[in-house]
Design an enzyme around this catalytic site. Structure first.
Site, mmCIF file in Angstrom:
data_model
loop_
_atom_site.group_PDB
_atom_site.id
_atom_site.type_symbol
_atom_site.label_atom_id
_atom_site.label_comp_id
_atom_site.label_asym_id
_atom_site.label_seq_id
_atom_site.Cartn_x
_atom_site.Cartn_y
_atom_site.Cartn_z
ATOM 1 N N GLY A 110 0.823 -1.211 0.000
ATOM 2 C CA GLY A 110 0.000 0.000 0.000
ATOM 3 C C GLY A 110 0.856 1.259 0.000
ATOM 4 O O GLY A 110 0.547 2.230 -0.704
ATOM 5 N N ASP A 111 1.934 1.225 0.766
ATOM 6 C CA ASP A 111 2.866 2.357 0.774
ATOM 7 C C ASP A 111 3.483 2.564 -0.603
ATOM 8 O O ASP A 111 3.623 3.696 -1.067
ATOM 9 C CB ASP A 111 3.985 2.131 1.793
ATOM 10 C CG ASP A 111 3.486 2.088 3.228
ATOM 11 O OD1 ASP A 111 2.440 2.695 3.504
ATOM 12 O OD2 ASP A 111 4.152 1.451 4.062
ATOM 13 N N THR A 112 3.818 1.461 -1.257
ATOM 14 C CA THR A 112 4.404 1.542 -2.597
ATOM 15 C C THR A 112 3.411 2.156 -3.572
ATOM 16 O O THR A 112 3.763 3.026 -4.366
ATOM 17 C CB THR A 112 4.826 0.142 -3.085
ATOM 18 O OG1 THR A 112 5.833 -0.367 -2.208
ATOM 19 C CG2 THR A 112 5.346 0.178 -4.507
#
Length: 84
Positions: A30-32
Site C-alpha cells: 500500500g505504501d508503494t
C-alpha cells in the site's frame, strides 16, 4: 479483478490488477502504491497514467518477500504491457 481510477469530470477508468494470484508478501504494498501514485502525479502524469504506474509498482512488490523495492527496469517492463 480490477480497480478504478477516478478524476474530476471524467468517467472512471477500470484498470486490471497487475500480477498473478501467487502473492508472496503484501508488506509495504500500500505504501508503494500511494508513493508511486503521488510521485507520478507530481511528475505531471494524469490520474489514469499515475494509477497504471502505481498498479504496476504494487503488483511487482507483492511478488517479492518482505519489504521490497521496484526497479526502473521492472516498472518499465510492466508499463510496456499497457501499450499492447
Amino acid at each position: 479483478m480490477e480497480w478504478s481510477a477516478l478524476s474530476a469530470g471524467n468517467k472512471p477508468v477500470e484498470i486490471p490488477i497487475h500480477g498473478t494470484d501467487d502473492v508472496a508478501d503484501v508488506t509495504g504494498a500500500g505504501d508503494t502504491v500511494i508513493a508511486t501514485f503521488t510521485a507520478a502525479l507530481a511528475a505531471g502524469a494524469d490520474t489514469e497514467d499515475a494509477a497504471r504506474i502505481a498498479n504496476c509498482a504494487g503488483g511487482i512488490v507483492v511478488m517479492k518477500r518482505g519489504t521490497a523495492t521496484v526497479s526502473a527496469e521492472e516498472l518499465h517492463h510492466c508499463l510496456e504491457q499497457y501499450k499492447n
